[in-house]
Design an enzyme around this catalytic site. Sequence first.
Site, PDB file in Angstrom:
ATOM      1  N   LYS A  78      37.855  76.778  20.155  1.00  0.00           N
ATOM      2  CA  LYS A  78      36.605  76.869  19.407  1.00  0.00           C
ATOM      3  C   LYS A  78      35.701  77.890  20.102  1.00  0.00           C
ATOM      4  O   LYS A  78      35.671  77.966  21.340  1.00  0.00           O
ATOM      5  CB  LYS A  78      35.918  75.500  19.379  1.00  0.00           C
ATOM      6  CG  LYS A  78      34.652  75.457  18.517  1.00  0.00           C
ATOM      7  CD  LYS A  78      34.048  74.043  18.493  1.00  0.00           C
ATOM      8  CE  LYS A  78      32.804  73.990  17.610  1.00  0.00           C
ATOM      9  NZ  LYS A  78      32.197  72.624  17.581  1.00  0.00           N
ATOM     10  N   SER A 153      31.024  70.769  13.119  1.00  0.00           N
ATOM     11  CA  SER A 153      30.962  72.192  13.325  1.00  0.00           C
ATOM     12  C   SER A 153      32.311  72.817  13.667  1.00  0.00           C
ATOM     13  O   SER A 153      32.459  74.031  13.584  1.00  0.00           O
ATOM     14  CB  SER A 153      29.976  72.492  14.453  1.00  0.00           C
ATOM     15  OG  SER A 153      30.454  71.971  15.686  1.00  0.00           O
ATOM     16  N   SER A 177      31.172  66.529  15.357  1.00  0.00           N
ATOM     17  CA  SER A 177      31.733  67.848  15.074  1.00  0.00           C
ATOM     18  C   SER A 177      33.234  67.991  15.306  1.00  0.00           C
ATOM     19  O   SER A 177      33.802  69.028  14.967  1.00  0.00           O
ATOM     20  CB  SER A 177      31.011  68.913  15.901  1.00  0.00           C
ATOM     21  OG  SER A 177      29.776  69.244  15.302  1.00  0.00           O
TER      22      SER A 177
END
Lengths: 486, 477
Positions: A78, A153, A177
Amino acid sequence: MSALHHASLGQLSRLLARREVSAEALARLYLDRMAAHGDLNAFLDVRPEVTLAQARAADARIAAGEAGPLTGLPIAHKDIFVTRDFASTAGSRMLAGYMSPFDATVVERLAAAGMVTLGKLNCDEFAMGSSNENSAYGNVLNPWDRQAVPGGSSGGSSAAVAARIAPVATATDTGGSIREPAAFTGVTGVKPTYGRPSRWGMIAFASSLDTAGLITLSAEDAALVLGAMTGFDPRDSTSVQRPPEDYTRELHTPVKGLRVGVPKEFFGTGLQPDVEAAVRAALAQFVALGATLVELSLPNAELGIPVYYVVAPAECSSNLSRFDGVRYGHRAARYADLADMVKKSRTEGLGAEPKRRILVGTYVLSHGYYDAYYLKAQRVRRLIAEDFARAFEHCDLIAGPVTTSVAFDFGDKAADPTAMYLSDLYTIPGSLAGIPSMSIPCGFGAKGRPVGLQLMANHFHEARMLGAAHQYQLATDWHTRVPAGF
Amino acid sequence: MQWELVIGLETHAQLSTVSKIFSGAATAFGASPNTQASVVDLALPGVLPVLNRGAVERAIRFGLAVGATINRRSIFARKNYFYPDLPKGYQISQYEIPVVQGGGLSIRTDAGEKLVRLTRAHLEEDAGKSLHEDFAGMSGIDLNRAGTPLLEIVSEPDLRSAAEAVAYARTLHALVRWIGICDGNMQEGSFRCDANVSVRPLGSTTLGTRCEIKNLNSFRFLEQAICFEAARQIELIEDGGAVIQETRLYDPERDQTRAMRSKEDAQDYRYFPDPDLLPLEIADDWIETVRAALPELPEAMRERFKTEHGLPDQDAAALTASRELADYFTALVAELPGEAKLAANWLMGEVSARLNRADIGIEAAPVPAPALAGLLRRVKDGTLSGKMAKEVFEAMWAGEGEADHIIAARGLQQISDSGELERIIDAVLAANGKSVEEFRAGKDKAFNALVGQAMKATRGKANPAQVNEILKRKLAD
């Protein structure tokens, strides 16, 4: 096994060890798949020469007999984790092209274990969002349905694993997230105990909540990687000093006798019937495997959202102050003086959602409001944590839905921040308590979109949680379902 | 109307750790810009602070030295504001619960001794430096200083004059150097004061409106700034005006303070506990370890010098003004048992004067204590007159060697041999019949002339007391 990209990490690991496939070949396979499915917009930075060099180094380690179980396995990170070899943007225009002089601890540890980095994954700007619509670099599409958000997210992480263009991805969870995007894309997402993985090198959103974790195809895969990823780090003062542990150790512990807590607050109004049906069926499956269900109450859990939307913005308003255009990142082209430079650089470099949270956070920390908002929120946060502590006196795990609904459509909630914030209703309480929790696929709901089951455990009981999830996945095949075309 | 000044000081002492308070970068002064700024000091994305225990240990040392409470649990907070040389956009400081609370410092002025209460002392990091010159319309940022550990020491508003404020600052300065937590270098900014100044009618018990004067980096500026500011406030009030609470800057060139910002535009720093740092927990045994390693404090040593060596209070106070001086004195009297007063006189007299001329501290003096003891032994046993001893001391300072060596090489022994002196004085009397007659006629001045002649004949080496005595005896015959 139909194809390598459907294999489990354990299977790939064995193939690598027996040298039936090379790390380089595996890396090329995934690089090709990433390129073929570029329309998903899951990746923000891909550098095949870097990936292949790492793969060749892994092959050399394997050849030299110096490999561990993860050596040669590809992984994608990420974009919240800073990396030396790939740009680190946190999904923000503010950090376009930013190259970090160091790797995040999580990245460093996985690289030391021999894992090969495929690239950096798209996400909501500074990890703020539940739909990935807040990325400065465009939406990530949900492989199950391109009208649907992939969750946020960690939308790039979940979409990449769901599409099998990465076998495993790192992710971060501040209020949901990891778990929410995992649920929306039918994959497994694990958030360990706060303080277990290091935050060094994670671009901070809300420091008291930010937790690194994984998105994988199964609990077994997650258990394999989690041990290498976590551990005490002297560079992070909130890192917990505990010996490393083998998270696979309870994978084969039967569920029989397991007490599964079912909080009534997680089945109230707002929970969509399709999600409830899938979750109830999953609970029945646990009963069928020999578990007992324990009805319980988390009376303060419903205060999670207001508490979270005081604490997280407060911390983010301070954490994001360093992005001022002075030392790195976006700097406005024209400005009148120093103050104007900072103002314009931030105005241009930060997106709407970070700005909204900075405003809220600045407000709740202001003189005269601090006690009423921040202090009170911290007090309620403790009450929520105490609810969980009491609950775990009566059960081993807590189970419930991850989200109220299956993945919503792009644009559905983008104009209504409050509706968007409610997406994290069931995930925020666990974040506030700092306990480990995860999402595993447990069926499909409206429009054939995946449903996630949330499992939560007491602090440091990841192994028990992963074991129960694995037993469930041995008995079901939701986690092996592949979206059409992948 | 008679006015009373009310002053409180906030002092920033830079702690003498090798590395910064939250990073491993060096704290040394004077390096080229940005060469001592780590990724943490630069506040790059993803970095985190880790507390330097050395800074905490120094704070504990200070707390113990001023008799304060060491909080077993204190909290680091973020003080949020934007400034280009503040890399994170916040300063890590302590707000609600500081590491050190209370305590006091005893100061001495012409008015006597007084205890100044301390409010607190807390740990925090310094900011970087903005350089607005040399960059043609741009500003330079040097982050070497960013993250340097500071102890901010806050006094109660117990000071009533500029002289008291200076005495307090000097005592504090001496103490932080004494216990080795700060090098006290004021030019380099290692020790700097902010003064909160207000005035009130003498006898009033309510506080007037205060102004804060920032960044006073010398005792002289501190004194001048307070004097100016008090006069300004008094004049303002006597003219029917009112003091506005504000932050002011002292301009030494013009010897005046001017407004920097008023309370109305005071920033809201939005303090909150730093989630990157756990509460600072200090165990009892850590405190006891620090206590055990604490040196004898100046006040205790002063009392000991008085009782142990019979020194007057003023001497004892002067000798304990710095640890280096006290250590030197201690080494000196160890070599000269029973001669503490002689040692003290020399240290406060000749040695101090010479150090001042050379503008160096006692620790850099080229004449170490054992060497000075060698010289003072020759004073004590009458080998050297005071005047000759000064000559030898100068030679020792210039590196000519030990006192005895210089005395021998220069033939400086005082003539105390009475036989030899009698012969010389006989010759002087024989050659100066006129003076002898004048003396006998009642002219006392003639005696001095004869002493002068005797000294001249011995090239100043005669023991003056002995010359006096022999002359008196012979003239009385």
